[in-house]
Design a protein around this motif. Sequence first.
Motif, PDB file in Angstrom:
ATOM      1  N   LYS A  12      89.910  54.267  40.495  1.00  0.00           N
ATOM      2  CA  LYS A  12      88.783  53.359  40.719  1.00  0.00           C
ATOM      3  C   LYS A  12      88.570  53.161  42.215  1.00  0.00           C
ATOM      4  O   LYS A  12      89.496  52.806  42.943  1.00  0.00           O
ATOM      5  CB  LYS A  12      89.029  52.010  40.041  1.00  0.00           C
ATOM      6  N   PHE A  13      87.341  53.407  42.663  1.00  0.00           N
ATOM      7  CA  PHE A  13      86.981  53.268  44.065  1.00  0.00           C
ATOM      8  C   PHE A  13      86.036  52.078  44.236  1.00  0.00           C
ATOM      9  O   PHE A  13      85.322  51.690  43.313  1.00  0.00           O
ATOM     10  CB  PHE A  13      86.286  54.529  44.580  1.00  0.00           C
ATOM     11  N   MET A  14      86.037  51.539  45.442  1.00  0.00           N
ATOM     12  CA  MET A  14      85.114  50.463  45.797  1.00  0.00           C
ATOM     13  C   MET A  14      84.250  50.943  46.959  1.00  0.00           C
ATOM     14  O   MET A  14      84.765  51.493  47.935  1.00  0.00           O
ATOM     15  CB  MET A  14      85.889  49.202  46.199  1.00  0.00           C
ATOM     16  N   LEU A  15      82.941  50.764  46.839  1.00  0.00           N
ATOM     17  CA  LEU A  15      82.014  51.134  47.904  1.00  0.00           C
ATOM     18  C   LEU A  15      81.642  49.876  48.684  1.00  0.00           C
ATOM     19  O   LEU A  15      81.202  48.881  48.096  1.00  0.00           O
ATOM     20  CB  LEU A  15      80.759  51.798  47.332  1.00  0.00           C
ATOM     21  N   ILE A  32      77.174  59.408  47.093  1.00  0.00           N
ATOM     22  CA  ILE A  32      75.762  59.506  46.704  1.00  0.00           C
ATOM     23  C   ILE A  32      75.532  58.909  45.315  1.00  0.00           C
ATOM     24  O   ILE A  32      74.672  58.034  45.120  1.00  0.00           O
ATOM     25  CB  ILE A  32      75.304  60.977  46.743  1.00  0.00           C
ATOM     26  N   LYS A  33      76.313  59.367  44.335  1.00  0.00           N
ATOM     27  CA  LYS A  33      76.118  58.880  42.971  1.00  0.00           C
ATOM     28  C   LYS A  33      76.546  57.423  42.832  1.00  0.00           C
ATOM     29  O   LYS A  33      75.941  56.658  42.080  1.00  0.00           O
ATOM     30  CB  LYS A  33      76.890  59.759  41.988  1.00  0.00           C
ATOM     31  N   GLY A  34      77.613  57.043  43.565  1.00  0.00           N
ATOM     32  CA  GLY A  34      78.057  55.659  43.508  1.00  0.00           C
ATOM     33  C   GLY A  34      76.996  54.704  44.027  1.00  0.00           C
ATOM     34  O   GLY A  34      76.734  53.656  43.423  1.00  0.00           O
ATOM     35  N   CYS A  35      76.366  55.063  45.154  1.00  0.00           N
ATOM     36  CA  CYS A  35      75.290  54.230  45.698  1.00  0.00           C
ATOM     37  C   CYS A  35      74.131  54.131  44.713  1.00  0.00           C
ATOM     38  O   CYS A  35      73.516  53.071  44.546  1.00  0.00           O
ATOM     39  CB  CYS A  35      74.804  54.808  47.026  1.00  0.00           C
ATOM     40  N   GLU A  36      73.847  55.247  44.045  1.00  0.00           N
ATOM     41  CA  GLU A  36      72.748  55.263  43.077  1.00  0.00           C
ATOM     42  C   GLU A  36      73.048  54.343  41.894  1.00  0.00           C
ATOM     43  O   GLU A  36      72.199  53.553  41.469  1.00  0.00           O
ATOM     44  CB  GLU A  36      72.524  56.697  42.593  1.00  0.00           C
ATOM     45  N   PHE A  37      74.271  54.418  41.371  1.00  0.00           N
ATOM     46  CA  PHE A  37      74.636  53.596  40.222  1.00  0.00           C
ATOM     47  C   PHE A  37      74.697  52.113  40.590  1.00  0.00           C
ATOM     48  O   PHE A  37      74.317  51.248  39.790  1.00  0.00           O
ATOM     49  CB  PHE A  37      75.992  54.041  39.666  1.00  0.00           C
ATOM     50  N   LYS A  68      85.879  56.053  38.770  1.00  0.00           N
ATOM     51  CA  LYS A  68      85.122  54.819  38.583  1.00  0.00           C
ATOM     52  C   LYS A  68      84.738  54.259  39.949  1.00  0.00           C
ATOM     53  O   LYS A  68      85.469  54.432  40.921  1.00  0.00           O
ATOM     54  CB  LYS A  68      85.950  53.787  37.810  1.00  0.00           C
ATOM     55  N   VAL A  69      83.593  53.571  39.997  1.00  0.00           N
ATOM     56  CA  VAL A  69      83.161  52.927  41.234  1.00  0.00           C
ATOM     57  C   VAL A  69      82.746  51.492  40.935  1.00  0.00           C
ATOM     58  O   VAL A  69      82.282  51.181  39.837  1.00  0.00           O
ATOM     59  CB  VAL A  69      81.978  53.669  41.899  1.00  0.00           C
ATOM     60  N   CYS A  70      82.933  50.628  41.928  1.00  0.00           N
ATOM     61  CA  CYS A  70      82.505  49.238  41.792  1.00  0.00           C
ATOM     62  C   CYS A  70      82.052  48.733  43.157  1.00  0.00           C
ATOM     63  O   CYS A  70      82.328  49.356  44.179  1.00  0.00           O
ATOM     64  CB  CYS A  70      83.636  48.365  41.235  1.00  0.00           C
ATOM     65  N   ASN A  71      81.344  47.601  43.152  1.00  0.00           N
ATOM     66  CA  ASN A  71      80.979  46.976  44.417  1.00  0.00           C
ATOM     67  C   ASN A  71      82.083  46.021  44.847  1.00  0.00           C
ATOM     68  O   ASN A  71      83.078  45.840  44.132  1.00  0.00           O
ATOM     69  CB  ASN A  71      79.637  46.249  44.296  1.00  0.00           C
ATOM     70  N   PHE A  72      81.924  45.385  46.012  1.00  0.00           N
ATOM     71  CA  PHE A  72      83.041  44.614  46.557  1.00  0.00           C
ATOM     72  C   PHE A  72      83.324  43.342  45.760  1.00  0.00           C
ATOM     73  O   PHE A  72      84.405  42.779  45.848  1.00  0.00           O
ATOM     74  CB  PHE A  72      82.780  44.289  48.034  1.00  0.00           C
TER      75      PHE A  72
END
Length: 316
Positions: free
Chosen positions: A69-72, A30-35, A8-12
Amino acid sequence: MTDRKPCKVCNFTRQKSYGLVVPSLDDLKIKGCEFLGFSPGEPVTVVLEDDGTIVQDQAYFLCLPSNTKFMLLHEKETWSPGCKMDGGTAWMARDSMVLEADTVDSSSAAAHWWHLAQQLKQDLASIILMSEADLQALVDAPCPELASAMGFEEKKAEDLQETLQGVLDRREEERQSKELLQLYLKAAVKEDQQQEVPSQPSQEGAGDVEVDAVEVDSASGFMSRTLMVLKGKTSPETRLSTEELQMVVTRGTEAMEKVLGWDRRRTSALLHACEAELTGRLQQVQAVQSIRSNTQLDRVQRVEEEGVETPAQGSN
């Protein structure tokens, strides 16, 4: 070919969160930035959403459990913990927590050992990545509730706790062996120094006390327990979790000198020990994953061979 990992990815701000499946850390970016709607090619930092650990190494990424879960983060964004239960009322939640023998209700999800049990349920190899505090929490967990959380029979949960205790015992034995070796080497060095310059050992001892008294930088970003282990425990690398080891190694020698208030030689020795411990754990996880993959491949080949042999026997 690398297996694809669900995560999973989320913003800050944690207002946007998406699930995706990627084979590598680069693909996650790459995909996280796109989503998340980030500009293509914009530099981002990947951290663990729950504690802010920076994830830069592909091998470490592969060792993390599924659905992590990751945060970009953009260049000027920083990780901060999510909203948690107010400390003044947390004791009320703990006192009112009721766990049934055959189920784990929503209130038990706040228990530390319950989250660790879910990690083990997804991948037992994550035992290698846990700190001693995490392992001890699972050992101390009520056996019936641990069995319910992991979907095990109670006997299997007991066996698991015995295994975890064995891991703790082995780490303690390794630490004691290192301590004995260090004491022997220290005594040998002190004896040589006393023969050459009698006053030198006492001066070194005073220096050690002064170094230990240096105040830790409150803005270091480390948890107080981690700093306590690093500064006050022997062989601290064996007591830290893999995420904590990764954080120490990522900071580098110069940053850790400021955090710990140590000299370059002592700090470098600590980082080398942490890096060696981290490498060893990651290699163990990779070995387990390799064995698991080979076992699955052997099963597939065996099934295919049996499928080919059966029609041939029928034709005869």
